[in-house]
Design a protein around this motif. Structure first.
Motif, PDB file in Angstrom:
ATOM      1  N   GLU B 308      32.679  15.093  11.882  1.00  0.00           N
ATOM      2  CA  GLU B 308      32.908  16.027  10.781  1.00  0.00           C
ATOM      3  C   GLU B 308      32.789  15.267   9.458  1.00  0.00           C
ATOM      4  OE1 GLU B 308      33.675  19.246  11.091  1.00  0.00           O
ATOM      5  OE2 GLU B 308      33.803  19.279  13.268  1.00  0.00           O
ATOM      6  N   LYS B 309      32.443  15.973   8.457  1.00  0.00           N
ATOM      7  CA  LYS B 309      32.396  15.348   7.133  1.00  0.00           C
ATOM      8  C   LYS B 309      33.791  14.839   6.781  1.00  0.00           C
ATOM      9  CE  LYS B 309      28.575  17.547   4.785  1.00  0.00           C
ATOM     10  NZ  LYS B 309      28.173  18.571   3.814  1.00  0.00           N
ATOM     11  N   GLY B 310      33.850  13.682   6.213  1.00  0.00           N
ATOM     12  CA  GLY B 310      35.141  13.132   5.807  1.00  0.00           C
ATOM     13  C   GLY B 310      35.685  12.120   6.788  1.00  0.00           C
ATOM     14  N   ILE B 311      35.396  12.302   8.061  1.00  0.00           N
ATOM     15  CA  ILE B 311      35.968  11.393   9.052  1.00  0.00           C
ATOM     16  C   ILE B 311      35.404   9.982   8.897  1.00  0.00           C
ATOM     17  CG2 ILE B 311      35.995  10.873  11.537  1.00  0.00           C
ATOM     18  CD1 ILE B 311      36.495  13.712  12.110  1.00  0.00           C
ATOM     19  N   THR B 312      34.160   9.886   8.472  1.00  0.00           N
ATOM     20  CA  THR B 312      33.534   8.559   8.376  1.00  0.00           C
ATOM     21  C   THR B 312      33.403   8.073   6.927  1.00  0.00           C
ATOM     22  OG1 THR B 312      31.375   9.614   8.405  1.00  0.00           O
ATOM     23  CG2 THR B 312      32.220   8.815  10.509  1.00  0.00           C
ATOM     24  N   ASN B 313      34.121   8.717   6.023  1.00  0.00           N
ATOM     25  CA  ASN B 313      33.996   8.326   4.615  1.00  0.00           C
ATOM     26  C   ASN B 313      34.372   6.872   4.338  1.00  0.00           C
ATOM     27  OD1 ASN B 313      33.042  10.698   3.755  1.00  0.00           O
ATOM     28  ND2 ASN B 313      34.881  11.411   2.716  1.00  0.00           N
ATOM     29  N   TRP B 314      35.233   6.323   5.186  1.00  0.00           N
ATOM     30  CA  TRP B 314      35.718   4.953   4.955  1.00  0.00           C
ATOM     31  C   TRP B 314      34.715   3.894   5.404  1.00  0.00           C
ATOM     32  CZ3 TRP B 314      36.351   1.937   9.374  1.00  0.00           C
ATOM     33  CH2 TRP B 314      36.311   2.641  10.584  1.00  0.00           C
ATOM     34  N   ILE B 315      33.650   4.333   6.068  1.00  0.00           N
ATOM     35  CA  ILE B 315      32.678   3.358   6.592  1.00  0.00           C
ATOM     36  C   ILE B 315      31.507   3.212   5.627  1.00  0.00           C
ATOM     37  CG2 ILE B 315      31.138   2.817   8.520  1.00  0.00           C
ATOM     38  CD1 ILE B 315      32.851   4.696  10.250  1.00  0.00           C
ATOM     39  N   ASP B 316      31.176   1.970   5.329  1.00  0.00           N
ATOM     40  CA  ASP B 316      29.979   1.713   4.531  1.00  0.00           C
ATOM     41  C   ASP B 316      28.797   1.632   5.507  1.00  0.00           C
ATOM     42  OD1 ASP B 316      27.936   0.879   2.962  1.00  0.00           O
ATOM     43  OD2 ASP B 316      28.979  -0.844   2.090  1.00  0.00           O
ATOM     44  N   LEU B 317      28.142   2.762   5.693  1.00  0.00           N
ATOM     45  CA  LEU B 317      27.094   2.837   6.714  1.00  0.00           C
ATOM     46  C   LEU B 317      25.930   1.900   6.423  1.00  0.00           C
ATOM     47  CD1 LEU B 317      27.091   6.689   7.362  1.00  0.00           C
ATOM     48  CD2 LEU B 317      28.121   4.898   8.756  1.00  0.00           C
ATOM     49  N   THR B 318      25.678   1.644   5.155  1.00  0.00           N
ATOM     50  CA  THR B 318      24.535   0.769   4.830  1.00  0.00           C
ATOM     51  C   THR B 318      24.775  -0.642   5.350  1.00  0.00           C
ATOM     52  OG1 THR B 318      25.505   0.263   2.682  1.00  0.00           O
ATOM     53  CG2 THR B 318      23.933   2.075   2.762  1.00  0.00           C
ATOM     54  N   ARG B 319      26.041  -1.049   5.392  1.00  0.00           N
ATOM     55  CA  ARG B 319      26.341  -2.417   5.853  1.00  0.00           C
ATOM     56  C   ARG B 319      26.189  -2.553   7.359  1.00  0.00           C
ATOM     57  NH1 ARG B 319      31.714  -4.884   3.674  1.00  0.00           N
ATOM     58  NH2 ARG B 319      30.825  -6.665   4.778  1.00  0.00           N
ATOM     59  N   LEU B 320      26.202  -1.420   8.050  1.00  0.00           N
ATOM     60  CA  LEU B 320      26.071  -1.481   9.503  1.00  0.00           C
ATOM     61  C   LEU B 320      24.625  -1.645   9.953  1.00  0.00           C
ATOM     62  CD1 LEU B 320      28.590   1.244  10.727  1.00  0.00           C
ATOM     63  CD2 LEU B 320      28.780  -1.225  10.977  1.00  0.00           C
ATOM     64  N   GLN B 321      23.699  -1.323   9.078  1.00  0.00           N
ATOM     65  CA  GLN B 321      22.289  -1.397   9.493  1.00  0.00           C
ATOM     66  C   GLN B 321      21.820  -2.854   9.487  1.00  0.00           C
ATOM     67  OE1 GLN B 321      21.470   1.424  10.766  1.00  0.00           O
ATOM     68  NE2 GLN B 321      23.325   2.306   9.858  1.00  0.00           N
ATOM     69  N   LEU B 322      20.915  -3.121  10.384  1.00  0.00           N
ATOM     70  CA  LEU B 322      20.449  -4.498  10.544  1.00  0.00           C
ATOM     71  C   LEU B 322      19.696  -4.953   9.287  1.00  0.00           C
ATOM     72  CD1 LEU B 322      20.804  -6.261  13.045  1.00  0.00           C
ATOM     73  CD2 LEU B 322      18.525  -5.560  13.792  1.00  0.00           C
ATOM     74  N   PRO B 323      20.015  -6.120   8.755  1.00  0.00           N
ATOM     75  CA  PRO B 323      19.262  -6.601   7.591  1.00  0.00           C
ATOM     76  C   PRO B 323      17.794  -6.805   7.955  1.00  0.00           C
ATOM     77  CG  PRO B 323      21.129  -8.066   8.096  1.00  0.00           C
ATOM     78  CD  PRO B 323      21.044  -7.067   9.202  1.00  0.00           C
TER      79      PRO B 323
END
Lengths: 251, 326
Positions: B308-323
């Motif tokens: 749901e929207k809001g549940i993952t707001n605390w995660i910086d998704l860009t940092r999870l992607q492989l460099p």
């Protein structure tokens, strides 16, 4: 001009008799109060239990009552008195304590309390996790009770020297040197009876103690009375009567 | 009709501290727990929120968002049938804290330090309490817990239960903690999955494990780097991560698995059959990688849609992607 603290904390663990070693602490609290500081006299009943069972669980309630009643008899306002078990079991305190302990190394905590922990002093007593948590609570109490000044004996100074910098905002402190015993160099609740003078001692008992130990007499004449009076010659009565009155907040 | 003593009277439990973004390393544990209801257990998912705060220096606000996210993932997305209980809902009750202070005052420090992972000899104050609470939870979360699900690293902690039972001999008349010294649940230890290089998860980084938030590009690159020796289950100390991902992250979530190899579809309903073909050489690692990508990409897409929207707001998704240079 020096600012007086808003809230001052002094904690005492009800392990043995309420002894004369607390005289300077109690007198200093009255001075803080006279300058408008709010006072918290914490009966740290669970500290006595966590510290290698200096106080057995079954005795906590009884000893707490003895301490509270003694202080009340000596004229301490009831509003100053708080027990640790009034808040140690609340969700807010417990959650805060757990959050706080994440910043404290167990070994460093233990080392900071080596001069006070029973297990550190006695080779036949095992160090328990309670030792660590007792010290962690002592540090966290300062934050939880929102005080800006903490007072303790010099023997507990290392705990606060270690712990206070980890709290924010900064907290002031007053460390008082230990009172000599009637026989030994220091007076502690867990000592044998003949080394201890009760805090509620009558002037004749105080005078008798002066006769038994000159170190004890000199400490109170040269440190306690000047500390509480501001000058060594400010009392016109004998030292034992002056101490008797100061402990009770009497002029 | 249930009869007394039948498995429906049994309770199982798994505790997890909601700390970091979720990855597929949990799949082995999730799969194991999904099977518990079929075995007749009433399952408890312990969301160890206070433990999370103690172990990682997170604030209570941080934990709030994480626990909702974990609960949603395991119960709604993974479909683990369970009662989700927050640790803070019972660990802050006076009865619990009183028991805890009692145990703290009795347990030798050395016994607790021994329960810490080897190599970490300087535990924080929080950690020593953490371990004791984990054991005490068993006595407080339910009237009786019969089965604990945990990963093998937790064995050291649960050994403390033996030290707790020693206390009984000297404090038998203590009126508190009813039943705590009689705790004797069974344990089922389930390994976390390994990372993409076939190393234990404890040695992984976010770059070497598949996050449920990975983009298709990151997922494809991670799969391309997976340790996948041809016809072998492991190379040296490293396990075949490709096979393991099929075992835990594909088969349990798909009734029929199709792998295109040498221009031909191979259909499987059981992992074991797939493994036999892989080890015989009928399935080449490159073919298996392609199918794995298709299944995981589809699954991750569903997962990401499910949040749901809001549940993952605390995660910086860009940092999870492989460099790009990884």
């Amino acid at each position: 001009m020096r600012r007086w603290p808003k809230r001052v904390l002094w904690g005492v663990a009800p392990t043995g008799p309420v002894h004369f070693g607390y005289a300077p602490h109690l007198g200093l609290l009255r001075i803080f109060a006279s300058h408008g500081s709010e006072i918290i006299l914490l009966i740290a009943n669970y500290h006595g239990f966590l510290d290698s069972n200096k106080t057995q669980l079954s005795e906590i309630s009884k000893k707490t009552q003895i301490y509270k009643q003694t202080f009340i008899d000596l004229g301490v306002p009831k509003r100053w008195l708080i027990e640790t078990n009034e808040f140690y079991f609340t969700p807010t305190y417990f959650r805060g304590l757990m959050e706080h302990t994440a910043n404290l190394s167990a070994e460093e905590v233990y080392i900071s309390a080596k001069t006070t922990l029973r297990s550190a002093a006695a080779s036949n007593i095992n160090k328990t996790v309670g030792d660590i948590i007792y010290v962690a609570t002592q540090i966290y109490d300062v934050k939880y009770l929102d005080v800006d000044c903490v007072m303790s004996g010099l023997d507990e100074a290392d705990i606060y020297r270690y712990g206070l910098p980890k709290l924010s905002p900064a907290t002031d402190y007053v460390y008082l040197p230990p009172t000599p015993g009637l026989l030994g160099p220091e007076m502690h609740s867990c000592d044998k009876a003949d080394n201890i003078l009760p805090l509620r001692a009558a002037p004749t008992q105080i005078a008798s103690a002066f006769g038994k130990s000159d170190t004890f007499r000199q400490y109170h004449c040269n440190f306690t009375l000047p500390l509480l009076n501001g000058t060594s010659s400010a009392f016109s009565v004998s030292a034992e009567i002056a101490l008797f009155k100061l402990i009770r907040g009497q002029k | 009709m249930q009869t007394p003593g039948s498995k429906s009277d049994l309770t199982s439990m798994w505790g997890v501290a909601p700390i970091a973004p979720i990855h597929l390393g949990y799949d082995s544990l999730a799969v194991h727990q999904r099977a518990l209801s079929g075995r007749g257990y009433k399952h408890i998912l312990l969301m160890a929120d206070i433990h999370a705060m103690m172990s990682n220096g997170l604030t209570w606000k941080d934990i709030n968002s994480r626990r909702m996210y974990y609960e949603y993932y395991f119960t709604q997305i993974c479909g683990i049938q369970s009662d989700c209980i927050y640790g803070s809902s019972f660990q802050t009750r006076p009865g619990y804290t009183e028991d805890l202070y009692f145990l703290l005052s009795q347990l030798p420090f050395e016994a607790v330090r021994d329960s810490k992972q080897a190599g970490d000899e300087k535990p924080t104050s929080a950690w020593v309490v953490y371990a004791i609470m984990q054991c005490l939870d068993i006595a407080h979360i339910a009237p009786k817990v019969d089965l604990i699900i945990a990963e093998p690293g937790q064995k050291r902690i649960y050994r403390l239960l033996d030290a707790m039972k020693e206390i009984k001999t000297i404090q038998a008349n203590r009126p508190l903690i009813p039943g705590i010294f009689d705790i004797s649940p069974s344990f089922e230890y389930v390994d976390y999955c390994h990372d993409i290089f076939g190393r234990p998860l404890s040695e992984s980084t976010s770059n070497s494990r598949i996050s449920v938030h990975d983009s298709p590009i990151t997922l494809r690159r991670k799969i391309s780097k997976m340790n996948a020796p041809e016809k072998q289950k492991k190379t040296g100390e490293r396990i075949n991560a490709l096979l393991e991902h099929y075992k835990n992250s594909v088969f349990p979530w798909n009734p029929l698995v199709k792998v295109l190899a040498a221009g031909k579809d191979h259909d499987y309903t059981k992992y074991e059959d797939f493994e036999l073909d892989y080890l015989s050489g009928a399935i080449h690692p490159n073919d298996a990688r392609e199918s794995l990508f298709n299944y995981l990409e589809s699954r991750l897409r569903e997962i990401q849609r499910g949040f749901e929207k809001g549940i993952t707001n605390w995660i910086d998704l860009t940092r999870l992607q492989l460099p790009s240079d990884y």
